[in-house]
Design a protein around this motif. Structure first.
Motif, PDB file in Angstrom:
ATOM      1  N   GLY A 171       4.949   8.654   8.866  1.00  0.00           N
ATOM      2  CA  GLY A 171       6.023   8.122   7.783  1.00  0.00           C
ATOM      3  C   GLY A 171       5.642   6.836   7.589  1.00  0.00           C
ATOM      4  O   GLY A 171       6.497   6.017   6.572  1.00  0.00           O
ATOM      5  N   LYS A 172       4.730   6.108   7.787  1.00  0.00           N
ATOM      6  CA  LYS A 172       4.404   4.643   7.775  1.00  0.00           C
ATOM      7  C   LYS A 172       3.286   4.724   6.230  1.00  0.00           C
ATOM      8  O   LYS A 172       2.204   4.529   6.420  1.00  0.00           O
ATOM      9  CB  LYS A 172       3.701   4.037   8.717  1.00  0.00           C
ATOM     10  N   ILE A 173       4.059   4.840   5.299  1.00  0.00           N
ATOM     11  CA  ILE A 173       3.185   5.296   4.134  1.00  0.00           C
ATOM     12  C   ILE A 173       2.482   3.977   3.587  1.00  0.00           C
ATOM     13  O   ILE A 173       1.687   4.029   2.769  1.00  0.00           O
ATOM     14  CB  ILE A 173       4.323   5.723   3.092  1.00  0.00           C
ATOM     15  N   ASP A 174       3.092   2.780   3.807  1.00  0.00           N
ATOM     16  CA  ASP A 174       2.490   1.460   3.366  1.00  0.00           C
ATOM     17  C   ASP A 174       0.949   1.217   3.644  1.00  0.00           C
ATOM     18  O   ASP A 174       0.297   0.439   3.038  1.00  0.00           O
ATOM     19  CB  ASP A 174       3.267   0.419   3.815  1.00  0.00           C
ATOM     20  N   VAL A 175       0.587   2.041   4.442  1.00  0.00           N
ATOM     21  CA  VAL A 175      -1.034   1.838   4.971  1.00  0.00           C
ATOM     22  C   VAL A 175      -1.764   2.752   4.134  1.00  0.00           C
ATOM     23  O   VAL A 175      -3.043   3.080   4.259  1.00  0.00           O
ATOM     24  CB  VAL A 175      -1.227   2.058   6.293  1.00  0.00           C
ATOM     25  N   LEU A 176      -1.276   3.794   3.209  1.00  0.00           N
ATOM     26  CA  LEU A 176      -2.094   4.865   2.973  1.00  0.00           C
ATOM     27  C   LEU A 176      -2.976   4.228   1.771  1.00  0.00           C
ATOM     28  O   LEU A 176      -4.210   4.895   1.929  1.00  0.00           O
ATOM     29  CB  LEU A 176      -1.167   5.763   1.635  1.00  0.00           C
ATOM     30  N   ASP A 177      -2.832   3.388   0.870  1.00  0.00           N
ATOM     31  CA  ASP A 177      -3.885   2.917  -0.117  1.00  0.00           C
ATOM     32  C   ASP A 177      -5.059   2.290   0.833  1.00  0.00           C
ATOM     33  O   ASP A 177      -6.119   2.553   0.456  1.00  0.00           O
ATOM     34  CB  ASP A 177      -3.457   1.862  -0.825  1.00  0.00           C
ATOM     35  N   GLU A 178      -4.786   1.588   1.910  1.00  0.00           N
ATOM     36  CA  GLU A 178      -5.618   0.890   2.935  1.00  0.00           C
ATOM     37  C   GLU A 178      -6.675   2.002   3.496  1.00  0.00           C
ATOM     38  O   GLU A 178      -7.755   1.785   3.407  1.00  0.00           O
ATOM     39  CB  GLU A 178      -4.903   0.096   3.853  1.00  0.00           C
ATOM     40  N   TYR A 179      -6.122   3.193   3.741  1.00  0.00           N
ATOM     41  CA  TYR A 179      -6.660   4.100   4.448  1.00  0.00           C
ATOM     42  C   TYR A 179      -7.589   5.091   3.374  1.00  0.00           C
ATOM     43  O   TYR A 179      -8.638   5.242   3.784  1.00  0.00           O
ATOM     44  CB  TYR A 179      -5.721   5.439   5.002  1.00  0.00           C
ATOM     45  N   VAL A 180      -7.154   5.087   2.331  1.00  0.00           N
ATOM     46  CA  VAL A 180      -7.859   5.845   1.248  1.00  0.00           C
ATOM     47  C   VAL A 180      -9.313   4.978   0.927  1.00  0.00           C
ATOM     48  O   VAL A 180     -10.279   5.574   0.778  1.00  0.00           O
ATOM     49  CB  VAL A 180      -7.097   5.603  -0.123  1.00  0.00           C
TER      50      VAL A 180
END
Length: 456
Positions: free
Chosen positions: A313-322
């Motif tokens: 649920g830690k969505i704030d790292v999504l862009d970094e992961y993409v």
């Protein structure tokens, strides 16, 4: 000449008489020594497969024309021996004459003394890529092995296991169950690869408990062997390595246990296992190959740390992961498998991610790319589930047209690999939205159902 009188020699004699050819001329044209040919024809010297092939070619017949007859004549001949049998088996493998191999081996198995020679022949064929021929012999050796705890039997079962795996998950389950009892009978180094291969297959079958047990066994065995290896090295003694670096099996054990924890939605435990292959301070090896292996595991650790955080649920790292994912072509699909799961769990909008990687997703429908460390069986399974998850993602946001296409693609792959669980999931979902389907979509669904029934 009656059928009962027919032999390879009589057929050859009939040919040269009918074509009015002198033995001397035939020998000269074919390159066979005239004395050898004469002895072969009068029966004082057995026909070797090499001479048989030359005779067949110069008679204008297809390769292997006489092989069925040759099998019968081999065992009628008191001079029959391994020096003649092995070249014949090898040649049969080259020509795809598998029935001749089976008949020959069946007759040889009447003499237990041939078992080791047949096993060695199967190993040679397998190494050369003649899988089907090797598989026949491995199975026959298993049937004839008198000592049920012999390592040779275990090796044969291991080879049979690896050569028999395909895209059919039911077949693969049967292969795993058959091989499982033989793993412990292999020597310690071969056990590591066997445990890894069996574990990967259970992963593709989603048998998490079994896969975790095997991962734990592999890790423990690798740690013991790693300690033995460096004790021997320190003592100035040699040590035989398995197919991969020993420390790699230890790291891989943690990697797999983390993946299993994630599949069971235990993301805290999954993150715990990441440190098991991220922390490499204990590894003694520093050579270039070892450094590459360590780097690969560190990359997997970085990627999985992102993924497990997003799934938790830690969505704030999504862009970094993409961004991290986009720079690693062969990891994109694997990452997408998990991102869609996170999106459906946490009601995330990942439209821009699906759009960014849509070519990679669509191309995999037609080209089976290598995906990270995953085996083909795991990828087929994961990709079918992924397409189903993407279908759910679009259906949940009221985009039935796109969602139904993904459902049908998932059904097509699930039927191909015999993944019953995924097919049932598609059936249930499709029935609930059948009223939204077009006539064309209904027709494709009905066609796929017919294909499914044919395999049952």
């Amino acid at each position: 000449m009656s059928i009962l009188d027919k032999t390879i020699r009589t057929e050859f004699l009939h040919y040269i008489e009918e074509n009015k050819i002198l033995l001397y001329h035939f020998a000269e044209r074919s390159g066979i020594n005239s004395g050898t040919l004469s002895r072969v024809i009068n029966g004082s010297q057995p026909i070797s497969v090499k001479i048989l092939d030359i005779m067949t070619e110069y008679m204008g017949l297809e390769d292997g024309y006489f092989y069925e007859q040759y099998v019968s004549e081999l065992f009628d001949d008191s001079t029959m021996n391994w020096r003649r049998l092995r070249p014949f088996i090898i040649r049969c493998a080259e020509l795809g004459k598998y029935n001749c191999i089976e008949r020959t081996v069946d007759l040889m198995m009447e003499n237990p003394a041939y078992i080791q020679q047949l096993f060695d022949c199967a190993e040679s064929l397998n190494a050369k890529g003649s899988a089907e021929a090797a598989l026949i012999i491995y199975r026959k050796v298993c049937e004839g092995e008198r000592y049920q705890h012999a390592e040779r039997l275990a090796i044969c079962q291991y080879r049979i296991f690896k050569l028999s795996i395909n895209h059919d998950q039911q077949n693969n389950l049967e292969c795993a169950v058959q091989f499982d009892p033989f793993v412990a009978r292999l020597n310690e180094l071969e056990q590591l690869d066997a445990l890894k291969d069996l574990m990967n297959l259970y992963l593709s079958l989603r048998r998490w408990d079994k896969a975790e047990q095997l991962a734990t066994r592999m890790g423990k065995l690798a740690r013991v062997q790693y300690k033995i290896k460096h004790q021997r090295i320190q003592g100035g003694k040699s040590y035989q390595e398995p197919s991969k670096a020993l420390f790699g099996y230890i790291l891989y054990s943690s990697l797999i246990k983390g993946a299993i924890a994630e599949e069971q939605n235990d993301y805290h435990q999954a993150l715990h296992y990441v440190s098991g292959y991220e922390n490499q301070d204990w590894i003694i090896e520093k050579d270039p190959v070892a450094e590459l292996t360590k780097k690969q595991f560190r990359e997997w650790a970085a990627a999985n740390r992102y993924l497990y955080q997003i799934l938790a649920g830690k969505i704030d790292v999504l862009d970094e992961y993409v961004e991290y994912l986009s720079a690693r072509e062969n990891e994109i699909l694997r990452g997408m498998f998990k991102l869609i799961k996170a999106a459906n769990t946490h009601n995330m909008n990942i439209d821009y991610v699906l759009e960014r990687f849509k070519m990679k997703i669509s191309s995999h429908m037609f080209i089976q790319d290598r995906v990270g460390s995953y085996t083909d069986q795991i990828i087929d399974d994961r990709f079918a589930i992924f397409l189903m998850d993407v279908g759910d993602y679009y259906l949940n946001s009221d985009r039935a047209r796109v969602g139904i296409q993904f459902l049908l693609d998932s059904l097509a792959i699930s039927a191909k690999i015999n993944n019953d669980a995924c097919m049932v999931r598609v059936f249930c979902t499709f029935d609930s939205i059948r009223h939204l389907a077009t006539n064309e979509e209904l027709h494709r669904y009905t066609t796929l159902l017919k294909e499914v029934r044919k395999t049952r």
